[in-house]
Structures are given as C-alpha cells and as structure tokens.
Design an enzyme around this catalytic site. Structure first.
Site, mmCIF file in Angstrom:
data_model
loop_
_atom_site.group_PDB
_atom_site.id
_atom_site.type_symbol
_atom_site.label_atom_id
_atom_site.label_comp_id
_atom_site.label_asym_id
_atom_site.label_seq_id
_atom_site.Cartn_x
_atom_site.Cartn_y
_atom_site.Cartn_z
ATOM 1 N N ARG A 247 0.893 -1.249 0.021
ATOM 2 C CA ARG A 247 -0.002 -0.113 0.008
ATOM 3 C C ARG A 247 0.985 1.200 0.051
ATOM 4 O O ARG A 247 1.724 1.493 0.665
ATOM 5 C CB ARG A 247 -0.691 0.018 1.128
ATOM 6 C CG ARG A 247 -1.874 -0.834 1.241
ATOM 7 C CD ARG A 247 -3.159 -0.685 0.117
ATOM 8 N NE ARG A 247 -4.247 -1.548 0.416
ATOM 9 C CZ ARG A 247 -4.221 -2.709 -0.043
ATOM 10 N NH1 ARG A 247 -3.166 -3.074 -0.956
ATOM 11 N NH2 ARG A 247 -5.292 -3.764 -0.101
ATOM 12 N N ASP A 271 5.592 -0.318 -6.829
ATOM 13 C CA ASP A 271 4.360 -0.634 -7.744
ATOM 14 C C ASP A 271 2.999 0.088 -6.937
ATOM 15 O O ASP A 271 2.119 -0.091 -7.925
ATOM 16 C CB ASP A 271 4.363 -2.058 -7.849
ATOM 17 C CG ASP A 271 3.069 -2.687 -8.494
ATOM 18 O OD1 ASP A 271 3.087 -2.231 -9.685
ATOM 19 O OD2 ASP A 271 2.267 -3.295 -8.389
ATOM 20 N N GLU A 276 -3.234 7.091 -5.593
ATOM 21 C CA GLU A 276 -3.275 6.653 -6.912
ATOM 22 C C GLU A 276 -4.372 7.159 -7.811
ATOM 23 O O GLU A 276 -5.428 7.244 -7.270
ATOM 24 C CB GLU A 276 -3.127 5.222 -6.968
ATOM 25 C CG GLU A 276 -1.931 4.430 -6.419
ATOM 26 C CD GLU A 276 -1.792 2.919 -6.608
ATOM 27 O OE1 GLU A 276 -2.673 2.287 -7.325
ATOM 28 O OE2 GLU A 276 -0.979 2.249 -6.123
ATOM 29 N N HIS A 294 0.781 -0.549 -10.511
ATOM 30 C CA HIS A 294 0.113 -1.144 -9.454
ATOM 31 C C HIS A 294 -0.257 -2.400 -10.415
ATOM 32 O O HIS A 294 -1.571 -2.891 -10.540
ATOM 33 C CB HIS A 294 -1.119 -0.453 -9.161
ATOM 34 C CG HIS A 294 -1.796 -1.102 -8.168
ATOM 35 N ND1 HIS A 294 -2.373 -0.352 -6.887
ATOM 36 C CD2 HIS A 294 -1.616 -2.358 -7.636
ATOM 37 C CE1 HIS A 294 -2.803 -1.252 -6.081
ATOM 38 N NE2 HIS A 294 -2.296 -2.362 -6.314
#
Length: 328
Positions: A247, A271, A276, A294
C-alpha cells in the site's frame, strides 16, 4: 449509465463497478441481470450508490470506496459485495455486517503473480534498470564501459520482508535462488515449517537494521500507515533498497524521496503509491526509482482466478454455504 433496475426477476440484479476480464464478465452476464460501468471510470461513493440502487450484488475493486453511507443507501436490497482484491480497507466492513451484507475478497490466488512483480522491482532497483533502459532508448549510449551503471549484486545481501504472508513467502522462495538471506517481521512468528529458515525479528529496529533490501508486502492497516518514515529509513543499512508492493500509505513519501535524493537509500522499486494515480511528481524526476503501475496481480491467469473466486463465493452463498473468501 442506468441504475440496476430490471423486469427480469429470475436473475439477481447486479452492478459491476469496473471492467473485469472478458471471460468473467461473460459468466456474470449469463448468471446475473448485469449492469456494467462501461466507461470503467472510478466512481465516487455517491455515484456508486446511485448506479447500484436496487441491486442484490455489487462487484468492485480496490479503486472504489464503500463507506457506511453506501450501505445505508443500498439497504435493504444489497446482499453481497465482491471486491477484486485481497485488501478490503476500502470497504466499511462493520457497516456491511450491520446491514447483513456478505463481503467477498480474493486472497491466495494472486500470490505468485505479486511475487514475480516484487522480484522485477527488486532487480531493476538493484541493477539500475530504469537508467539502463533510458540510456539505450535515448540514443546516447556509446557502448560498454568498465564503470558504467554500476549497481548492487543480490548474492549475500539480506532481504527483509515486512509481512510474511503467502505473498511474502512466495517472494522469499524466489529470492533464495538469487542468494539472498531472508529476514522478516510479522505481528506473530510463523511456524517453523513456514519460516523455511528465514530469520524472525519481533521489533522494528532489529528488523530494519537487517534490511539491505526492504520489501513491504504487509496488508494495508491503519497501524502501518507511515511505517517507513524518516526514523525507519535512518535505521536501514547504507545503500539499502526499498521495494513496495503493498500500500502506498505505508511509505512516507517525503522521507523516502529525501533519502533517494541524498543517496541514503540506493534505489527503490514501487508498484503502489499514495493517492493513485496522482503520485508524488518528484518520483518521476528520480533516476534511481523503478516505477510500475500497480500491476502486481496483472496477469490474465491471475485476474481470471480472482474473478472466478468471487463468482464461486456468490454461488456458495446462493447454496447456503459459507465461502472461504467471505469476510462477513
């Protein structure tokens, strides 16, 4: 986009908030009276509540927020929420339980895919993958050089895994093949057979001191927000590497960016990000960060398995059984 209203009561009225893999959507259309968010845009909680009004089933992903107000708005028709994710911190689970709504998620089936992405990030951070790619693409590369793009070898280094669940253990299995020593930090120590020789650290300070490479693979919880702050980074060995597949809010962006800028941290592979897709723009200007969008579970096999797990969970509920992936 219309609300979930239908004259066909033979099948449950269902809303799909994001586009799922084609094979999963085909099965949904066959089983349910399905309304789809065709534009695949992220819906606000209010938009989602309006679109799913009258539905018995609601399928979402980690990008949607399902607060208490949504369950209030969709009661009493809503019976099941299925989220295409392992994490469920975007769902007010207590409110779902209070309204008698079952919440399904997708654990276990994405561990291998996420572990592969962890290794991709780790290798690219250690061996300066972004810089090498950019050099070749720019046309500025003048050929091999003895001191060009010197990175860090993995053999003999210590990989410290925050969160030794199934994903963490899959990473550890792969990392051993690269000669990495495995350390980990969990709330509780794993049974001997699951440790597979990994070294357990019960306190944060000891764990971080062994983190030549810090891999964040723990589930998102309020207690872990800001875990990697300035104090934590100060406790890392010199020339450390940070990899995050969990996260974004577990990382203090100001602290990590400052450490990458001044060389306190050698490199990072990320990632996931806070807020986001609106990531901190400073990451884009750093050459010692490898960024990915992601994509931890982004394989056709895994996403189909995740979708099928939700469908199987609904089928179990319809048959009066409790599915293994039910949270409430």
């Amino acid at each position: 986009m219309q609300a979930c209203l239908s004259h066909d009561d033979r099948r449950a009225r269902t809303f799909l908030a994001r586009r799922f893999p084609e094979a999963i959507e085909a099965t949904m259309r066959d089983r349910f009276d399905l309304i789809v968010n065709e534009h695949d845009a992220i819906l606000s909680a209010a938009e989602l509540a309006a679109a799913a009004k009258g539905c018995r089933y609601l399928f979402v992903s980690a990008t949607e927020s399902l607060p208490s107000s949504l369950f209030d708005a969709l009661a009493p028709e809503l019976e099941v929420v299925g989220t295409l994710s392992v994490g469920y911190d975007h769902i007010a689970v207590d409110s779902a339980k209070a309204h008698g709504v079952s919440v399904l998620h997708t654990p276990d089936v994405l561990s291998e895919a996420c572990a592969e992405i962890a290794m991709m990030l780790l290798l690219n951070a250690a061996r300066r993958g972004y810089e090498s790619d950019a050099l070749v693409r720019s046309g500025a590369w003048r050929g091999w050089g003895p001191t060009q793009l010197l990175g860090l070898e993995l053999t003999g280094r210590r990989l410290a895994i925050l969160g030794m669940g199934r994903i963490g253990r899959e990473v550890a299995q792969r990392a051993r093949g690269f000669g990495l020593q495995i350390h980990y930090h969990n709330r509780t120590r794993l049974p001997f057979e699951l440790e597979a020789g990994a070294n357990y650290h019960g306190d944060r300070e000891s764990f971080l001191a062994h983190a030549d490479i810090l891999l964040i693979a723990a589930p998102g919880t309020p207690a872990l927000r800001g875990f990697l702050d300035r104090d934590a980074i100060a406790g890392l060995p010199a020339d450390s590497i940070v990899v995050n597949i969990s996260r974004g809010d577990i990382v203090d962006d100001d602290a990590l960016i400052a450490a990458l800028q001044d060389g306190r941290v050698f490199a990072a592979g990320l990632d996931v990000f806070r807020d986001e897709p609106n990531i901190d723009p400073r990451y884009r200007r750093l050459s010692n960060v490898f960024l990915s969008a992601h994509i931890g579970s982004a394989t056709t096999k895994t996403r189909n398995a995740m979708g099928q797990l939700l469908l199987d969970g609904v089928a179990a509920l319809q048959a009066g059984r409790r599915p293994a992936n039910e949270l409430t």
